[in-house]
Design a protein around this motif. Sequence first.
Motif, PDB file in Angstrom:
ATOM      1  N   LEU A   1      -6.493   0.678  -4.614  1.00  0.00           N
ATOM      2  CA  LEU A   1      -5.757   1.400  -3.572  1.00  0.00           C
ATOM      3  C   LEU A   1      -4.543   2.125  -4.150  1.00  0.00           C
ATOM      4  CD1 LEU A   1      -5.948  -1.242  -0.697  1.00  0.00           C
ATOM      5  CD2 LEU A   1      -7.029   1.008  -0.718  1.00  0.00           C
ATOM      6  N   GLN A   2      -3.901   1.495  -5.125  1.00  0.00           N
ATOM      7  CA  GLN A   2      -2.759   2.130  -5.779  1.00  0.00           C
ATOM      8  C   GLN A   2      -3.202   3.377  -6.536  1.00  0.00           C
ATOM      9  OE1 GLN A   2       0.263   1.371  -5.344  1.00  0.00           O
ATOM     10  NE2 GLN A   2       1.446   2.276  -6.985  1.00  0.00           N
ATOM     11  N   LEU A   3      -4.361   3.281  -7.205  1.00  0.00           N
ATOM     12  CA  LEU A   3      -4.916   4.434  -7.920  1.00  0.00           C
ATOM     13  C   LEU A   3      -5.275   5.549  -6.942  1.00  0.00           C
ATOM     14  CD1 LEU A   3      -5.919   5.678 -10.582  1.00  0.00           C
ATOM     15  CD2 LEU A   3      -8.112   4.538 -10.186  1.00  0.00           C
ATOM     16  N   LEU A   4      -5.876   5.177  -5.802  1.00  0.00           N
ATOM     17  CA  LEU A   4      -6.225   6.156  -4.777  1.00  0.00           C
ATOM     18  C   LEU A   4      -4.980   6.823  -4.224  1.00  0.00           C
ATOM     19  CD1 LEU A   4      -8.400   7.424  -2.969  1.00  0.00           C
ATOM     20  CD2 LEU A   4      -8.092   5.505  -1.407  1.00  0.00           C
ATOM     21  N   LYS A   5      -3.933   6.029  -4.030  1.00  0.00           N
ATOM     22  CA  LYS A   5      -2.657   6.566  -3.547  1.00  0.00           C
ATOM     23  C   LYS A   5      -2.099   7.599  -4.526  1.00  0.00           C
ATOM     24  CE  LYS A   5       2.129   5.170  -3.207  1.00  0.00           C
ATOM     25  NZ  LYS A   5       3.064   4.102  -3.569  1.00  0.00           N
ATOM     26  N   LYS A   6      -2.130   7.280  -5.830  1.00  0.00           N
ATOM     27  CA  LYS A   6      -1.621   8.192  -6.849  1.00  0.00           C
ATOM     28  C   LYS A   6      -2.405   9.505  -6.856  1.00  0.00           C
ATOM     29  CE  LYS A   6       1.670   5.680  -8.744  1.00  0.00           C
ATOM     30  NZ  LYS A   6       3.080   6.111  -8.697  1.00  0.00           N
TER      31      LYS A   6
ATOM     32  N   LEU B   1       0.809  -1.212   0.000  1.00  0.00           N
ATOM     33  CA  LEU B   1       0.000   0.000   0.000  1.00  0.00           C
ATOM     34  C   LEU B   1       0.847   1.269   0.000  1.00  0.00           C
ATOM     35  CD1 LEU B   1      -2.885  -1.015   2.433  1.00  0.00           C
ATOM     36  CD2 LEU B   1      -2.724  -1.275  -0.049  1.00  0.00           C
ATOM     37  N   GLY B   2       2.162   1.118  -0.023  1.00  0.00           N
ATOM     38  CA  GLY B   2       3.034   2.259  -0.255  1.00  0.00           C
ATOM     39  C   GLY B   2       3.413   3.092   0.953  1.00  0.00           C
ATOM     40  N   PHE B   3       3.126   2.611   2.199  1.00  0.00           N
ATOM     41  CA  PHE B   3       3.517   3.402   3.367  1.00  0.00           C
ATOM     42  C   PHE B   3       4.517   2.654   4.247  1.00  0.00           C
ATOM     43  CE2 PHE B   3      -0.306   1.091   4.661  1.00  0.00           C
ATOM     44  CZ  PHE B   3       0.035   0.586   5.903  1.00  0.00           C
ATOM     45  N   TYR B   4       5.185   1.659   3.680  1.00  0.00           N
ATOM     46  CA  TYR B   4       6.104   0.836   4.465  1.00  0.00           C
ATOM     47  C   TYR B   4       7.254   1.656   5.037  1.00  0.00           C
ATOM     48  CZ  TYR B   4       9.292  -2.961   5.663  1.00  0.00           C
ATOM     49  OH  TYR B   4      10.139  -3.807   6.334  1.00  0.00           O
TER      50      TYR B   4
END
Length: 287
Positions: A271-276, A19-22
């Motif tokens: 979730l990746q799209l939302l992150k972007k 999810l990109g927050f590691y």
Amino acid sequence: MAVADSVPGVSGGTIAFLLGFYEKFINSAHNFLMGTNEERKAAFPFLFKLGIGWVAGFSVCVLILSTLFHTYIYEISSVFIGLTLIAVPIVIIEEKEYIKGKYLNLIFTAIGIAVVPLLMMLSPATGGSGVDLTQVSIGLAIYLFIAAIIAVSALVLPGISGSTLLLIMGLYIPLISAVSAVMHLDFAYVPMLIAFGLGMIAGLAISVKVIRHCFACYRPQTIYLCIGLLIGSLYAIALGSTTLAEPMPAMSWQTFNVGLCILGAAILAALQLLKKRTEKNVNMKRE
């Protein structure tokens, strides 16, 4: 993260990585545990929100979903496989700046792929329930403290879960049962759970320091290793059913659910799209 950490197989660190927050999690944990007062204050809001979500998720797993994991383990595992399969190309795309042209580091990917099956092979046939956590003793407290250090290190690493390592050490079922008992106001387990909790804090302090250093100084090698751990975690997910308190057969093509695998991939893609979009909005506000 809590759902993943509660089930033998995939790690909560894997979910954070997907999810990109590691890295934000690792840096925040490091700053809160070992940073200055200013760094602690800056890290607290993120860790507080993450902690609230983790505790809520873990509580749900202990109180409600533990039986569902036995009944629907293959369906849940199919979702995790979908998440992991799409995660690998996402990580490669996100980190291409650091890994492009450095293909000798594929040796770290091979190591990561091999580590998870090797650890899974150590897992006993059952979850084990012979440790009585109501019996307070120095020896048991030390064992729980050391086990917690090892388990939490796996928890923050993408790949194999801390739950799987607790299964290997014969502590998964006793600890889940102890937490459930305390939530039902049976406090006989509290002293040994405190010993385990102190081990988790010590393990978190050690592991985040090492991981943070690796990302800062050896990022390409670390990314290649994480990719290997993600690929290797597919093996752990497929065999997660064999490590339950009442072992079930490993996932097969007959028990694998393609639809739910696609759903898992779609969830991560969304979730990746939302992150972007979130990152884009933040950048626009800064400008």
